[in-house]
Design an enzyme around this catalytic site. Structure first.
Site, PDB file in Angstrom:
ATOM      1  N   ASP A 161       0.832  -1.204   0.000  1.00  0.00           N
ATOM      2  CA  ASP A 161       0.000   0.000   0.000  1.00  0.00           C
ATOM      3  C   ASP A 161       0.873   1.264   0.000  1.00  0.00           C
ATOM      4  O   ASP A 161       2.091   1.201   0.246  1.00  0.00           O
ATOM      5  CB  ASP A 161      -0.901  -0.040   1.245  1.00  0.00           C
ATOM      6  CG  ASP A 161      -2.221   0.680   1.058  1.00  0.00           C
ATOM      7  OD1 ASP A 161      -2.325   1.504   0.126  1.00  0.00           O
ATOM      8  OD2 ASP A 161      -3.142   0.425   1.859  1.00  0.00           O
TER       9      ASP A 161
ATOM     10  N   ASP B 177     -10.700   1.739  -3.575  1.00  0.00           N
ATOM     11  CA  ASP B 177     -11.266   1.401  -2.266  1.00  0.00           C
ATOM     12  C   ASP B 177     -12.783   1.361  -2.334  1.00  0.00           C
ATOM     13  O   ASP B 177     -13.431   0.957  -1.370  1.00  0.00           O
ATOM     14  CB  ASP B 177     -10.844   2.445  -1.220  1.00  0.00           C
ATOM     15  CG  ASP B 177      -9.497   2.107  -0.606  1.00  0.00           C
ATOM     16  OD1 ASP B 177      -8.983   1.000  -0.862  1.00  0.00           O
ATOM     17  OD2 ASP B 177      -8.965   2.955   0.132  1.00  0.00           O
TER      18      ASP B 177
HETATM   19  C1  DGJ Z   1      -5.899   1.800   1.803  1.00  0.00           C
HETATM   20  C2  DGJ Z   1      -6.226   0.591   0.987  1.00  0.00           C
HETATM   21  O1  DGJ Z   1      -6.687   0.951  -0.282  1.00  0.00           O
HETATM   22  C3  DGJ Z   1      -7.240  -0.259   1.735  1.00  0.00           C
HETATM   23  O2  DGJ Z   1      -7.622  -1.348   0.953  1.00  0.00           O
HETATM   24  C4  DGJ Z   1      -6.648  -0.688   3.033  1.00  0.00           C
HETATM   25  O3  DGJ Z   1      -5.582  -1.568   2.812  1.00  0.00           O
HETATM   26  C5  DGJ Z   1      -6.204   0.515   3.832  1.00  0.00           C
HETATM   27  N1  DGJ Z   1      -5.357   1.389   3.076  1.00  0.00           N
HETATM   28  C6  DGJ Z   1      -5.483   0.080   5.073  1.00  0.00           C
HETATM   29  O4  DGJ Z   1      -4.987   1.151   5.773  1.00  0.00           O
END
Ligand code: DGJ
Length: 742
Positions: free
Chosen positions: A441, A507
């Site tokens: 991430d 997301d």
């Molecule tokens: C952002 C990501 O896009 C999510 O899927 C998740 O992993 C969060 N960060 C976790 O902090």
């Protein structure tokens, strides 16, 4: 120095370079394949010298220069203390083959050498890059190095992309008018709003129609993508890195290399461009070749609430439903109980995991699932042991810390000590545990991202350091797959995909939004690389509630995952989700190798997306409504991409065959939409197509199209209902898949 003309040709694409000099080659043609290329072509397309311009012909090169008479935006910008800003490169060497050109050129006055590499891939994707080297004492300060590819004047429209968190890669169309359109990305990551694939096309180009020239700047830091049209009759697309002030200073012997710029041409609309890029990506030796496993990701199921018993229960539910990979998301390390602290401390939290991750890994592996782990290696919370120990590792201009974003800062990975520290921790985790997968991430933009010691801009170095970190980890742990995530889909580009196996598209898991996010993400990259999850009935990011048929029906057009607390799902939901997992598993060989196609549907509420097998004997289409139809009942839509002369058997595909359409409630069922279906040729299906069903908004109907006359004609492919049978009832009774008219 070499031939006057070079012709690269592959898969219906030609690139013709005019190398007559005196300077760098110019592009005489990039587009449809030519079979009779001669020097006469260069004469035929040479522009007419015009009055009150420089005398003689002006032919802008791949790196346009003022010395050629060109007065548009330059390919190379920079200077040596105010000198050397105008170059006149002379070609010194040209190496060429049928599919590649590598050339070098020098400008002794400016003290520079350039190298240009062009490769035409077998799929017809052209990629190019340039490098510039300082050849004189002192420093050449580079502002940008941008590779240009001209497009014909009849490319009158532009399509590129924008977006934001939860809504990545949204299309925007403009007329390709005179002037310079520069899509800059200054976020220090690829960006939700990157230009992504900058397309120029003939008037009205669409999924299946029109000529399209498309360019992707493959870089995960700052990038510039350009469309320029001048009154000189020059239209071009260009791409390169966006460099910050003073970021690249070339001493004698030092070289700066641009990112690869990828370019695709199609005579058959956007699908033709996608087809080339997908074939190219699938041809890479490191392209994921194993079946894309069904993922269960813990994020929207438990967020930061890590608990062995609860997560073990979720893992058991995942296994029961047929999942194959279990990914433990954010919250397992350091003081990370929420998003305010802990980034940088890549040690398993003893508070939450007193026995380490071992018990969970053992449980997950014992269930037959792979184990995956979330990391965010480039980031650091000021509230972390790492930041307290090494405040000097935080990127800044030196004068002040950048504003925090999600309570975090960026670790200066160009600092070898910081790099080694993170590499060491990740290596230790991958060595200690049976980890098959990292979700990598990156949750903030790079703001005032300098090297803290010197204060100099550092996005370029940081981006290359991240690539090195990924490369080194992959070399040490070759079996581990990596997902590129960046607050959702903030890092989707072809260079990060050189070292990752999947992108997290967004997301936003709401299928209504995902239809568009996935459609446009898949313009460049094939479905098997796009993480696509089924969320809870009520979306966490939009609060829209959708039935499982829509959530799963949209999600199978990607690399399927589930991000939903299955331990709280009802028995009916579990049973239905298991059916979808089974369907995905049976279809992934098709979905992940076939050709992605999109009908040109006039009704804005409807889309028809399909995947046709390479041998054109099998296909799956999704008819999706995201609103109410413009016409009632809606019109027809073609099923494109099938073999014209082949007869196909067309029928609804369970469990996506009952789309809760209100035709069954208030009108008649749709005549073709029965297990018996219809048999039509590919030509008829492509030109006339099928009557679209009346659907509630946010519903999907799946259609399976199998070649008739081939074994197992007469038998029923897995998952399809036998002819003459009655499909499952929906809330109104027989559903859209009911036989005959009411
Ligand atoms: C952002 C990501 O896009 C999510 O899927 C998740 O992993 C969060 N960060 C976790 O902090």
């Amino acid at each position: 120095m070499g031939p006057d003309l070079l012709h690269l040709s592959a898969a219906g694409v030609s690139l013709v370079l005019d190398c007559r000099g005196p300077g760098l080659p110019s592009v005489a043609h990039w587009g449809a394949a030519l079979d009779d290329v001669s020097a006469e072509l260069l004469v035929a397309v040479a522009p007419q010298p015009i009055g009150f311009s420089v005398d003689g012909t002006v032919r802008p090169s791949l790196l346009p220069e003022q010395s050629s008479g060109w007065l548009g935006s330059p390919g190379l910008a920079g200077h040596r203390d105010g000198r050397g800003w105008a170059t006149a490169f002379e070609v010194t060497t040209v190496e060429s083959a049928d599919d590649a050109v590598h050339l070098e050129a020098v400008d002794a006055t400016a003290g520079l050498k350039v190298r240009i590499d062009l490769e035409l891939q077998p799929a017809g994707v052209l990629r190019g890059r340039a490098a510039v080297t300082g050849t004189a004492p002192g420093t050449f300060w580079l502002e940008h190095l941008t590779l240009f590819l001209p497009v014909p004047e009849h490319a009158t429209e532009l399509l590129d992309f924008t977006g934001h968190h939860l809504r990545e890669r949204q299309p925007q169309r403009t007329a390709f008018t005179q002037g310079l359109r520069v899509r800059e990305n200054r976020t220090g990551r690829t960006g939700y709003d990157s230009a992504y694939l900058l397309c120029a096309g003939t008037t009205g180009f669409d999924n299946r129609t029109g000529e399209v020239w498309a360019l992707h700047t493959a870089f995960s830091g700052g990038a510039r993508s350009i469309a320029e049209r001048t009154y000189h009759g020059w239209s071009a697309l260009g791409g390169g890195e966006l460099l910050l002030p003073g970021e690249i200073g070339l001493a004698e012997g030092e070289t700066y290399q641009t990112p690869w710029v990828y370019a695709g041409y199609s005579a058959t609309g956007l699908d033709g461009v996608s087809s080339r890029f997908h074939r190219y990506l699938r041809s890479r030796p490191h392209h994921p070749a194993t079946p894309r496993p069904v993922v269960v990701n813990t994020w929207e199921a438990v967020y930061f609430d890590h608990d062995l018993a609860r997560l073990s229960e979720l893992a058991r539910a995942a296994a029961a439903i047929g999942a194959e990979r279990f990914v433990l998301d954010d919250g397992w390390f350091g003081s990370r109980r929420d998003d305010t602290s802990g980034l940088g401390d890549w040690f398993v939290s003893p508070a939450v995991w007193p026995d380490g991750l071992g018990p969970l890994v053992t449980e997950v592996r014992g269930l037959g699932l792979e184990f995956g782990l979330w990391v965010e290696p480039e980031m650091i919370n000021p509230d972390s042991e790492l930041a307290r120990a090494h405040p000097d590792w935080i990127m800044s201009t030196g004068a002040r810390l950048p504003r925090e974003a999600r309570h975090q800062q960026v670790l200066d990975l160009a600092n070898p000590a910081a790099f080694d520290c993170v590499l060491g921790r990740l290596d230790a985790l991958l060595t200690a545990y049976d980890i098959a997968y990292l979700k990598w991430d990156h949750n903030r933009d790079l703001v005032e991202a300098g090297h803290p010691g010197s204060g100099r801009a550092g996005v370029h170095d940081q981006t290359l350091a991240v690539y090195r970190l990924l490369d080194e980890l992959r070399a040490r742990h070759p079996g581990v797959e990596i997902e590129s995530c960046s607050s959702g889909g903030g890092r989707v580009d072809l260079e990060i995909l050189e070292r990752t196996d999947r992108v997290w598209a967004s997301d936003c898991i709401d299928a209504h939004e995902r239809v568009s996010i996935q459609r446009w993400t898949s313009l460049l990259i094939p479905l098997e690389l796009i993480g696509s999850h089924v969320g809870a009935p009520a979306s966490h990011t939009t609060h829209r509630t959708l039935p499982l048929s829509m959530r799963a029906g949209a999600a199978i057009f990607g690399h399927l995952g589930i991000e939903w607390d299955l331990t709280r799902a009802s028995a009916e939901e579990i049973s239905e989700m298991s059916d979808w997992v089974r369907l995905y598993k049976s279809l992934r060989p098709l979905l992940h190798t076939g050709e992605l196609v999109h009908a040109d549907v006039t009704d804005p509420a409807y889309s028809v997306t399909g995947v046709v097998s390479a041998d054109k004997t099998d296909a799956l289409f999704a008819i999706i409504a995201t609103g109410t139809s413009a016409a009632y009942p809606p019109g027809t839509a073609g099923l494109p991409g099938l073999a014209e002369n082949r007869t196909y058997h067309v029928r609804p595909q369970p469990p996506g065959d009952v789309a809760d359409g209100n035709a069954a409630a208030w009108g008649a069922a749709l005549p073709w939409c029965t297990p018996t279906g219809v048999r039509l040729t590919g030509r008829t299906l492509g030109t006339v197509g099928l009557r679209l069903p009346v659907l509630y908004p946010d519903r999907v109907l799946l259609v399976r199209v199998t070649a008739a006359g081939l074994p197992p004609e007469g038998s029923t492919p897995a998952g399809l209902l036998p002819e003459g049978s009655t499909p499952a009832a929906n809330e109104f009774g027989p559903g859209t898949a009911a036989v005959g008219e009411a």
